[in-house]
Design a protein around this motif. Structure first.
Motif, PDB file in Angstrom:
ATOM      1  N   HIS A 180       0.831  -1.186   0.000  1.00  0.00           N
ATOM      2  CA  HIS A 180       0.000   0.000   0.000  1.00  0.00           C
ATOM      3  C   HIS A 180       0.875   1.249   0.000  1.00  0.00           C
ATOM      4  CE1 HIS A 180      -3.086  -2.845   1.360  1.00  0.00           C
ATOM      5  NE2 HIS A 180      -3.984  -1.952   0.964  1.00  0.00           N
ATOM      6  N   ARG A 199      -3.881   3.904  -0.538  1.00  0.00           N
ATOM      7  CA  ARG A 199      -4.371   3.144  -1.691  1.00  0.00           C
ATOM      8  C   ARG A 199      -3.521   1.889  -1.860  1.00  0.00           C
ATOM      9  NH1 ARG A 199      -1.270   3.096  -6.288  1.00  0.00           N
ATOM     10  NH2 ARG A 199       0.468   4.589  -6.362  1.00  0.00           N
ATOM     11  N   THR A 238      -0.953  -0.749  -7.608  1.00  0.00           N
ATOM     12  CA  THR A 238      -1.404  -1.507  -8.769  1.00  0.00           C
ATOM     13  C   THR A 238      -0.574  -2.784  -8.879  1.00  0.00           C
ATOM     14  OG1 THR A 238       0.174  -0.492 -10.285  1.00  0.00           O
ATOM     15  CG2 THR A 238      -1.942   0.647  -9.952  1.00  0.00           C
TER      16      THR A 238
END
Length: 524
Positions: A22, A281, A284
């Motif tokens: 993260h 977040r 990816t």
């Protein structure tokens, strides 16, 4: 300056089972950790609380959030990872101050010890340095103040009710606090205490914390500290200590009495803290796949290690051609390995995925510039295209120092005189990132060339008196100050050129060498 550290991570970094990579982003920090979102969020919130407390106590202004002002922190598994990144045994964590973005590497798991430095202590000490240099970049401070300031804030404790407490005594410095004989005030309080051996430097940290605590925890004594610093920065440093503090032996005795108190005062802060928002977040798939390479590349590579890092980046990024993060990691790794066409291609892929990627813009420009420098028939239009990418990066983040530096350096790379706009860009970069020693030296040179000798002296003086520089670097800087004090710009430039090895010890960010990034951990 590497310090051999042992961290007690349980007090600060969560010991959670690995979840997923993260990113936590706040005004002053970007944190990457293979951990649960709530843990990394709490970590970032505490750091922001610390920054807010420092600004409240020191009345330091807020600085616009940018890639230069944020510190990026990589949380790795253990001290073995840290030692591999540092390239030597015994190192358990480190931080590097860079105009392109300061970085810190800390372990999630570590050894413990009653009198050990903790992960929290080391990280806060280094961030206190960053904070001081960022907030008061033109202020000259003596070694004891620089380290005493960092030590004072490094022992901050975070209580469950949201209170942050400053002033806790550092147990790991206990042995050096009571004995003034190793570092007496008559030596410590000088702006330039001379060459110090390891024992004296350790005592300077301990007595520096004690002096800082003694002076700042009582309002009338705090006035003396301000008068002392003002005297140093007005050019009267030779008499500053005695004029303000009186007999240094009496000052030593006052410190000795102070430390022997049963209870030292502490400062608890709860109201007025404004840590701001923390955005977390998950990375990816491409960012997570290339994180190991990203950490190694950000740490810095050598001529020997760059090809392997680039090969690993190719393998990790190959399944993610449309992932901006993965392609940015690849672009940097290829560039550091000297594969400029491949670096430019990766930057192009990153830009297609994210047209506002500053990192991709920079490496697009760097790769193009490197290829132009290898050509004998490069045209002005080619160099204008290189600079277009640096200007594009600047337009996305006008407060980011690195594109400004690269813009200025591109003129020298092209064999052209820097325009006034380029010169202004470099000086503004220095104002944005005064903690980067190499950038400070480059700004000082430019100011000398502009015949702005007083401003050049302000830029150069912190190098001469900085604990972060080696003895040879400080001596070299002092020779430049001597020439500047004599108002002799030609002699100052000659002094700069007299010891090129010392000057090269801290190249300005953006000056890529065969080693890639600068390899000078800033551990204190």
């Amino acid at each position: 300056m590497l310090r051999f550290l042992s961290f007690l991570v349980l007090l600060f970094l969560p010991q959670a089972v690995s979840a997923a990579w993260h990113e936590a982003r706040s005004d002053h920090f970007t944190i990457y950790s293979n951990d649960k979102p709530e843990n990394i969020r709490n970590f970032a919130a505490r750091l922001e609380q610390f920054d807010s407390a420092m600004r409240l106590v020191t009345s330091a202004p807020q600085i616009p959030a940018s890639a230069s002002s944020r510190v990026t922190i990589y949380v790795v598994d253990d001290m073995g990872d840290i030692r591999r990144l540092a390239g030597m045994r015994g190192v358990a964590g480190f931080m590097e101050n860079r105009a392109s973005g300061s970085v810190a590497f800390v372990p999630r798991r570590a050894d413990t010890g009653k009198y050990s430095l903790t992960a929290q202590t080391v990280l806060l000490h280094e961030y206190a340095h960053h904070f001081m240099y960022q907030s008061w970049g033109s202020t000259v401070v003596p070694l004891w103040f620089s380290e005493g300031f960092a030590e004072f804030y490094a022992t901050a404790t975070f209580e469950d009710d949201g209170k942050l407490v400053l002033g806790t005594a550092p147990r790991y410095r206990a042995w050096g606090m009571l004995d003034a004989s190793v570092m007496p005030a008559r030596t410590m309080l000088k702006l330039n205490p001379g060459r110090l051996n390891d024992e004296q430097m350790a005592a300077l940290y301990a007595r520096g914390w004690l002096a800082m605590h003694y002076l700042v925890m009582e309002p009338e004594r705090a006035k003396l500290l301000r008068a002392y610093l003002n005297a140093i920065n007005s050019g009267t440093d030779a008499d500053a200590a005695s004029a303000v503090f009186g007999d240094p032996r009496a000052f030593d005795q006052a410190l000795n009495r102070y430390i022997k108190q049963r209870t030292l005062p502490a400062l608890g802060i709860k109201s007025g803290l404004n840590p701001g928002a923390v955005v977390v977040r998950p990375l990816t798939a491409g960012e997570a796949a290339t994180m190991d390479v990203s950490i190694r590349s950000t740490r810095g590579v050598t001529q020997k290690t760059a090809p392997q890092v680039a090969a690993d980046a190719r393998k990790a990024a190959a399944p993610h051609p449309d992932d901006a993060g993965a392609q940015n990691v690849l672009a940097e790794a290829e560039y550091d390995a000297g594969n400029f066409a491949a670096a430019e291609a990766a930057a192009d892929r990153a830009l297609r995925a994210d047209p506002k990627s500053i990192h991709a813009m920079i490496y697009k420009g760097l790769a193009m510039q490197a290829r132009l420098q290898a050509k004998s028939d490069a045209k002005g239009a080619d160099w204008r295209e290189v600079r277009r990418w640096y200007r594009a990066a600047n337009s996305v983040d006008p407060e980011y120092a690195w594109p400004l530096i690269l813009y200025y350096q591109s003129f020298d790379a092209a064999g052209e005189p820097a325009t006034k706009n380029a010169q202004d860009a470099l000086l503004y970069a220095h104002a944005l990132a005064p903690f980067d020693g190499g950038l400070r030296i480059q700004a000082a040179r430019l100011l000398i060339e502009q015949d702005k000798l007083p401003a050049a002296r302000i830029a150069m003086a912190p190098i001469a008196y900085s604990a972060e520089q080696g003895v040879a670097q400080r001596d070299w800087a002092m020779s430049i100050l001597t020439a500047l004090d004599a108002k002799d710009g030609k002699a100052a430039l000659a002094a700069m050129d007299r010891t090129p090895d010392a000057a090269a010890a801290a190249p300005a960010e953006g000056e890529k060498t065969l080693r890639g990034k600068r390899l000078h951990p800033d551990i204190s």
